[in-house]
Design an enzyme around this catalytic site. Sequence first.
Site, PDB file in Angstrom:
ATOM      1  N   HIS A  53      -2.123  -5.390   1.584  1.00  0.00           N
ATOM      2  CA  HIS A  53      -3.570  -6.131   1.385  1.00  0.00           C
ATOM      3  C   HIS A  53      -3.155  -7.584   0.987  1.00  0.00           C
ATOM      4  CE1 HIS A  53      -7.588  -7.101   0.146  1.00  0.00           C
ATOM      5  NE2 HIS A  53      -6.933  -7.653  -0.818  1.00  0.00           N
ATOM      6  N   LYS A  79       0.823  -1.338  -0.009  1.00  0.00           N
ATOM      7  CA  LYS A  79       0.168   0.114  -0.098  1.00  0.00           C
ATOM      8  C   LYS A  79       1.076   1.393   0.018  1.00  0.00           C
ATOM      9  CE  LYS A  79      -4.088  -2.014   2.328  1.00  0.00           C
ATOM     10  NZ  LYS A  79      -5.033  -1.963   3.064  1.00  0.00           N
ATOM     11  N   GLU A 127      -9.479 -10.974  -7.503  1.00  0.00           N
ATOM     12  CA  GLU A 127      -8.482  -9.880  -7.262  1.00  0.00           C
ATOM     13  C   GLU A 127      -7.612  -9.724  -8.372  1.00  0.00           C
ATOM     14  OE1 GLU A 127      -9.764  -9.024  -2.589  1.00  0.00           O
ATOM     15  OE2 GLU A 127      -7.663  -9.603  -3.145  1.00  0.00           O
ATOM     16  N   TYR A 161     -12.412  -2.373  -3.774  1.00  0.00           N
ATOM     17  CA  TYR A 161     -12.821  -2.569  -2.412  1.00  0.00           C
ATOM     18  C   TYR A 161     -14.298  -2.400  -2.405  1.00  0.00           C
ATOM     19  CZ  TYR A 161      -8.345  -2.434   0.013  1.00  0.00           C
ATOM     20  OH  TYR A 161      -6.993  -2.587   0.338  1.00  0.00           O
ATOM     21  N   ASN A 214      -1.903   0.314   6.615  1.00  0.00           N
ATOM     22  CA  ASN A 214      -1.559  -1.041   7.195  1.00  0.00           C
ATOM     23  C   ASN A 214      -0.568  -1.569   6.322  1.00  0.00           C
ATOM     24  OD1 ASN A 214      -3.526  -1.785   5.504  1.00  0.00           O
ATOM     25  ND2 ASN A 214      -4.590  -3.168   6.997  1.00  0.00           N
TER      26      ASN A 214
HETATM   27  P1  CMP Z   1      -7.283  -4.632   3.614  1.00  0.00           P
HETATM   28  O1  CMP Z   1      -7.062  -5.935   3.997  1.00  0.00           O
HETATM   29  O2  CMP Z   1      -6.734  -3.926   2.482  1.00  0.00           O
HETATM   30  O3  CMP Z   1      -8.805  -4.523   3.500  1.00  0.00           O
HETATM   31  C1  CMP Z   1      -9.666  -3.353   3.715  1.00  0.00           C
HETATM   32  C2  CMP Z   1      -9.071  -2.241   4.374  1.00  0.00           C
HETATM   33  O4  CMP Z   1      -9.915  -1.267   5.122  1.00  0.00           O
HETATM   34  C3  CMP Z   1      -8.289  -2.815   5.527  1.00  0.00           C
HETATM   35  O5  CMP Z   1      -7.085  -3.504   5.024  1.00  0.00           O
HETATM   36  C4  CMP Z   1      -7.833  -1.545   6.409  1.00  0.00           C
HETATM   37  O6  CMP Z   1      -6.771  -1.048   5.875  1.00  0.00           O
HETATM   38  C5  CMP Z   1      -9.009  -0.834   6.138  1.00  0.00           C
HETATM   39  N1  CMP Z   1      -9.859  -0.615   7.300  1.00  0.00           N
HETATM   40  C6  CMP Z   1      -9.832   0.677   7.860  1.00  0.00           C
HETATM   41  N2  CMP Z   1     -10.835   0.480   9.046  1.00  0.00           N
HETATM   42  C7  CMP Z   1     -11.002  -0.791   9.094  1.00  0.00           C
HETATM   43  C8  CMP Z   1     -11.733  -1.557   9.990  1.00  0.00           C
HETATM   44  N3  CMP Z   1     -12.485  -0.870  11.075  1.00  0.00           N
HETATM   45  N4  CMP Z   1     -12.057  -2.766   9.557  1.00  0.00           N
HETATM   46  C9  CMP Z   1     -11.344  -3.234   8.683  1.00  0.00           C
HETATM   47  N5  CMP Z   1     -10.629  -2.629   7.631  1.00  0.00           N
HETATM   48  C10 CMP Z   1     -10.584  -1.552   8.208  1.00  0.00           C
END
Ligand code: CMP
Length: 137
Positions: A115, A9, A126, A49, A112
């Site tokens: 993904h 990311k 995906e 998403y 974070n």
């Molecule tokens: P990712 O695995 O990319 O999938 C969706 C993303 O939404 C997740 O990682 C997080 O970076 C983001 N996100 C932000 N807030 C939340 C939350 N409360 N729960 C889950 N994903 C979140």
Amino acid sequence: MERTLSIIKPDAVKKGVIGKIVDRFESNGLRIAALKKIQLSRLDAEAFYAVHKSRPFFGELVAFMISAPVVVMVLEGANAVAKNRDLMGATNPKEAAKGTIRADFADSIDANAVHGSDSAENAAKEIAQFFGAFEIL
Ligand code: CMP
């Protein structure tokens, strides 16, 4: 043999840790079958998403994902989906186990670092959003 989609990311790309993250995969039995650095458009990120469209964090998630380039990869290996998720650690880096990618490189649940697909079925969908069959080697 299984395939999964991994995205490095914007936060991790900006930190300059692409190589360190790719090394985690290669050192743990996941082969890089495809890799490219791209800038997502708003439409790309919203489509990727779409499953989270009704969640309160959707707008921020899309804005973050288009804030800088990302690296998209196809990882291949035995149990690639589960192995990638183990290597990434929990979605919230504060809850991620020591030594995982998110524990080591991520700052927050929004930024974070990576993904990873959550199932083989979603991985196939995906992967098809970013790669044609001839780009996966
Ligand atoms: P990712 O695995 O990319 O999938 C969706 C993303 O939404 C997740 O990682 C997080 O970076 C983001 N996100 C932000 N807030 C939340 C939350 N409360 N729960 C889950 N994903 C979140």
